[in-house]
Design an enzyme around this catalytic site. Structure first.
Site, PDB file in Angstrom:
ATOM      1  N   ASN A 179      35.749  44.930  73.813  1.00 36.20           N
ATOM      2  CA  ASN A 179      35.111  45.967  73.001  1.00 36.20           C
ATOM      3  C   ASN A 179      34.668  47.109  73.898  1.00 36.20           C
ATOM      4  OD1 ASN A 179      33.772  47.434  71.087  1.00 36.20           O
ATOM      5  ND2 ASN A 179      32.031  46.039  70.927  1.00 36.20           N
ATOM      6  N   CYS A 180      35.289  48.249  73.733  1.00 36.84           N
ATOM      7  CA  CYS A 180      35.018  49.378  74.623  1.00 36.84           C
ATOM      8  C   CYS A 180      34.260  50.489  73.927  1.00 36.84           C
ATOM      9  CB  CYS A 180      36.331  49.943  75.144  1.00 36.84           C
ATOM     10  SG  CYS A 180      37.324  48.730  75.983  1.00 36.84           S
ATOM     11  N   VAL A 181      33.854  50.302  72.691  1.00 36.08           N
ATOM     12  CA  VAL A 181      33.303  51.400  71.902  1.00 36.08           C
ATOM     13  C   VAL A 181      31.839  51.140  71.553  1.00 36.08           C
ATOM     14  CG1 VAL A 181      33.653  52.814  69.854  1.00 36.08           C
ATOM     15  CG2 VAL A 181      35.592  51.766  70.962  1.00 36.08           C
TER      16      VAL A 181
END
Lengths: 128, 428
Positions: free
Chosen positions: B241-243
């Protein structure tokens, strides 16, 4: 009659397939997509995907795609609640800060993210 | 399952000719790390740098933070199903390199990244400013697709953390903590008079840059299931999860989930902590219905008296959180939900995009819309030009003097929804 994608994302429009109908709001805003979805829900369509899909904020990405069913006999109360709460959230974000005018490269990134999110829903919807 | 978690304190990290631990100093061989990362032909170039607490350094755009660990005994290895074989983990002994992390950076998309300041006011808002961070700044080969770039960065971080973790295998830990969860019926027999408490662990699973993996499975494809809490400590859950930097769970958060640790502290005293139910946060509403039906069903099936439900991310997951809360409560099981807020810059607006009267016990990780000015730093690890285009950053937020005015959203872990931070709200 099929389910309908409401989108302002050109990548979703270009990638349209036979499984769903599509309403393309070219050059229209994120909020406009939600407002059209709301109008349809009040006329008896049911919401199939979450209007706030993605952790990208509504005043960051200009793109949004939402899927609704064909028209049903009864209005779906859960759909109304979710779309109305989502519209309030979008307005809250936009009242603080408008969506920036992004470069083409960043716009393409936002298009891709929205495309992938709605694609994950389409995969779930159409596996049978 | 019984896990001994041996904590090895590390007060300094330096580059050295071999990767080893000596007198609380971790030496890492830079060339070894680079050659390990460059085995992936999706990667064109990697910079390896060290950032220490108090340094005038800004790390951005942060993708993941990972704590190096190693299995000393018991079956399997750290990050099962990804780095090691898909063996069930959570038993035996695991050593942890405490005070150090591997931070991955990469401009996968041109917006929405995270910041870790190692000093100054921003440092107070991220737990990772207190660690010695081994930072990997990863450039992809030309024309690499975003999802392949994300996967390459994610794997690089996991492989390097695993490599470094091995340095702790033969070292005597400073402290050993023991965590044990027995099979359900045995656990109920052991503490028949204590309330049975579970943990509903919601995982971000919406698609590109919004994914979480469990034993190597993309968690959007799972139905809710049961884990022993110690499996999580051995890397059974990891982040793709990069957001939404402030409220995403990095792999480090999963490894050190404070809800699990706090429930263990009360286990056998105030409560009987019987286990974890993992669930997802999909885009398709029918998936949400199914998953929340199942979490409620499992809570009832396990005979729980109460659960803590934690959320990950913004907007869409608010609906999963409320669905879980309502359906679990309707089974006669009490809930406490853990979230964060987007309550506007003055904190006066409605915090969540969904609500219900049954959600009457809420813990918040803070207001992500709050404004902060981050002063310039002498050194930037990564790419500062992206700060202007990240969540909560304004057009022109990068000032001439190098300071930036941003919302807390930009800071990695600032309003974490597992409570792995300092911010919260108390209602009087």
């Amino acid at each position: 009659m099929k389910n309908t994608i409401i989108t302002n994302n050109p990548k979703v429009f270009e990638g349209k397939q036979d499984k769903t109908d599509i309403i393309y709001l070219k050059d229209d805003s994120y909020l406009s997509v939600l407002l059209l979805a709301r109008d349809k829900i009040h006329k008896g369509h049911k919401l199939l995907t979450h209007p706030l899909s993605g952790s990208v904020k509504p005043n960051e990405t200009p793109y949004k795609s939402i899927i609704v069913t064909e028209k049903k006999k009864e209005v779906d109360i859960d759909s109304i609640r979710i779309i109305e709460e989502s519209i309030q959230t979008v307005k809250k974000f936009l009242s603080t800060k408008k969506t920036p005018l992004w470069t083409d490269k960043i716009l393409k990134d936002f298009q891709l993210i929205d495309y992938c999110l709605i694609q994950s829903a389409i995969e779930s919807m159409t596996q049978f | 399952m019984r896990l001994e978690l041996g904590k090895i304190n590390i007060s300094d990290v330096q580059f050295g000719s071999i990767t080893k631990l000596e007198n609380e100093t971790l030496y890492v061989n830079k060339d070894e790390i680079i050659s390990l990362i460059m085995q992936d032909d999706h990667i064109k170039h990697v910079e390896v740098e060290i950032a220490k607490p108090g340094d005038e350094t800004r790390i951005t755009p942060v993708k993941d933070v990972i704590e190096p660990r190693v299995k000393v005994s018991g079956e399997g290895g750290i990050f099962p199903g990804i780095v090691n074989k898909v063996t069930t983990v959570g038993c035996g002994r695991t050593h942890v390199l405490k005070g150090v992390s591997v931070v991955t950076c990469g401009k996968i998309v041109g917006f929405q990244e995270g910041i870790i300041d190692m000093s100054g006011p921003g440092a107070d808002y991220t737990p990772f400013s207190k660690l010695n961070n081994i930072c990997l700044v990863i450039d992809p080969i030309d024309e690499l697709k975003q999802h392949e770039y994300e996967a390459a960065v994610r794997m690089a971080g996991l492989k390097v953390a695993t490599l470094i973790g091995k340095a702790g295998k033969e070292v005597e830990p400073n402290e050993v903590e023991i965590y044990e969860t027995k099979p359900l019926l045995e656990s109920i027999d052991e503490y028949p008079d204590l309330p049975k408490v579970g943990y509903v662990y919601m995982l971000q699973t919406q698609g590109l840059l919004h994914d979480t993996y469990v034993y190597g499975v993309d968690a959007k494809k799972i139905v809710p299931t049961i884990l022993y809490p110690t499996e999580v400590m051995d890397g059974a859950i990891l982040s793709g999860n990069c957001v939404s930097a402030c409220d995403k769970n990095t792999t480090y958060h999963h490894q050190n989930n404070p809800i699990i640790h706090d429930l263990y502290k009360k286990h056998g005293k105030d409560i009987n902590f019987v286990g974890i139910i993992i669930t997802n946060e999909n885009v398709y509403l029918a998936d949400k219905e199914r998953s929340s039906n199942w979490t409620a069903k499992l809570c009832k099936y396990l005979g729980l008296d109460g659960v803590i439900v934690s959320q990950e991310g913004f907007g869409n997951p608010d609906t999963d959180l409320i669905m879980n809360c309502k359906k679990i409560e309707s089974q006669g099981v009490k809930t406490v939900i853990v979230t964060d807020e987007y309550a506007g810059r003055d904190g006066a607006s409605q915090s969540l995009a969904d609500a219900d009267p049954l959600a009457n016990a809420v813990v918040t990780g803070g207001n992500a819309n709050e404004i902060i000015v981050l002063p310039p730093m002498k050194k930037v690890i990564g790419m500062l030009d992206y700060v202007d285009k990240i969540a909560g950053g304004f057009d022109g937020s990068l000032r001439e003097d190098g300071s930036i005015e941003v919302e807390l959203q930009v800071i990695t872990g600032a309003t974490n929804e597992l409570g792995f931070n300092k911010l919260s709200t108390i209602e009087f």
